[in-house]
Design a protein around this motif. Structure first.
Motif, mmCIF file in Angstrom:
data_model
loop_
_atom_site.group_PDB
_atom_site.id
_atom_site.type_symbol
_atom_site.label_atom_id
_atom_site.label_comp_id
_atom_site.label_asym_id
_atom_site.label_seq_id
_atom_site.Cartn_x
_atom_site.Cartn_y
_atom_site.Cartn_z
ATOM 1 N N PRO A 83 -72.447 -25.095 -32.747
ATOM 2 C CA PRO A 83 -71.591 -24.243 -33.575
ATOM 3 C C PRO A 83 -70.101 -24.558 -33.444
ATOM 4 C CG PRO A 83 -73.075 -22.911 -32.214
ATOM 5 C CD PRO A 83 -73.254 -24.328 -31.810
ATOM 6 N N GLU A 84 -69.700 -25.117 -32.315
ATOM 7 C CA GLU A 84 -68.300 -25.470 -32.061
ATOM 8 C C GLU A 84 -68.204 -26.983 -31.941
ATOM 9 O OE1 GLU A 84 -65.553 -23.285 -31.106
ATOM 10 O OE2 GLU A 84 -66.754 -21.600 -31.775
ATOM 11 N N CYS A 85 -66.989 -27.474 -31.948
ATOM 12 C CA CYS A 85 -66.789 -28.858 -31.541
ATOM 13 C C CYS A 85 -65.708 -28.838 -30.468
ATOM 14 C CB CYS A 85 -66.451 -29.779 -32.708
ATOM 15 S SG CYS A 85 -64.887 -29.502 -33.504
ATOM 16 N N GLY A 86 -65.931 -29.627 -29.433
ATOM 17 C CA GLY A 86 -64.988 -29.678 -28.329
ATOM 18 C C GLY A 86 -65.675 -29.988 -27.023
ATOM 19 N N GLU A 87 -64.999 -29.643 -25.931
ATOM 20 C CA GLU A 87 -65.450 -30.006 -24.595
ATOM 21 C C GLU A 87 -65.266 -28.816 -23.667
ATOM 22 O OE1 GLU A 87 -64.574 -34.125 -23.503
ATOM 23 O OE2 GLU A 87 -63.671 -33.327 -21.661
ATOM 24 N N SER A 116 -61.781 -26.166 -28.026
ATOM 25 C CA SER A 116 -62.806 -26.105 -29.059
ATOM 26 C C SER A 116 -62.231 -25.553 -30.361
ATOM 27 C CB SER A 116 -63.966 -25.206 -28.599
ATOM 28 O OG SER A 116 -63.523 -23.879 -28.433
ATOM 29 N N ARG A 117 -63.016 -25.749 -31.392
ATOM 30 C CA ARG A 117 -62.752 -25.125 -32.692
ATOM 31 C C ARG A 117 -64.099 -24.978 -33.381
ATOM 32 N NH1 ARG A 117 -59.641 -30.341 -34.552
ATOM 33 N NH2 ARG A 117 -61.393 -31.668 -35.078
ATOM 34 N N GLY A 118 -64.169 -24.029 -34.293
ATOM 35 C CA GLY A 118 -65.414 -23.767 -34.996
ATOM 36 C C GLY A 118 -65.877 -24.969 -35.797
#
Length: 173
Positions: free
Chosen positions: A109-113, A134-136
């Protein structure tokens, strides 16, 4: 190892800077005191590296290995509904620091680390730091906005509370 690409850049950024916040991402940095002493540190490190902390949170963990290691794929399931595929980006096991980070893959659901690091300071205090950027990625994560970020902060605080409970019997008098 999967060839699926990560859904963000810069992959591995949390290794050198837990407070990193690339442009366009929201940051998270929650530090919780776990206890005191070498036994607490060893117990906390094992609980983090071996997925026990995550399982004790009530999350479903489907991991390609018994312990976090670079390139291990992990799918985290929340409430049996939301599946979040990730891959471990880095790990560390040092005398006073242990932990790992995973990065998001397609379908998360998110992108990031996100990183989970246990450290023992010079005075013997053991801390857990949960740090992320992160961001959606999916529509519902983007629509959640500030409520989603509040959930992430509550989750990070709960990680600390659960780890403190798992380590309580190892506290030095």
């Amino acid at each position: 190892m999967s060839s699926a690409p990560f859904t963000y850049e810069p992959v591995g950024a949390t290794r050198d800077d837990l407070a990193v916040r690339p442009p366009g991402f929201h940051s998270l940095h929650v530090r919780t005191r776990i206890g005191e002493g070498e036994a607490v540190f060893r117990r906390a490190a094992e609980a983090v590296l071996g997925w026990e902390m995550h399982r004790a949170l009530g999350l479903g963990i489907d991991a390609g290995a018994e312990r976090a290691a670079p390139d291990v794929e992990v799918t985290v399931t929340l409430a049996g509904l939301i599946k979040a595929p990730c891959r471990v980006v880095w790990t560390t096991e040092e005398p006073r620091r242990a932990g790992w980070a995973y990065g998001t893959l397609a379908g998360h659901p998110e992108c990031g680390e996100e990183a989970f690091v246990v450290d023992r300071t010079g005075d013997g205090t053991v801390w857990l730091t949960v740090a992320a950027f992160s961001r959606g990625q999916k529509w519902y994560a983007r629509a959640g906005g500030p409520a989603n970020r509040a959930f992430q902060h509550a989750y990070a605080r709960r990680c600390g509370a659960v780890l403190r409970r798992l380590c309580a019997e190892h506290e030095e008098p």
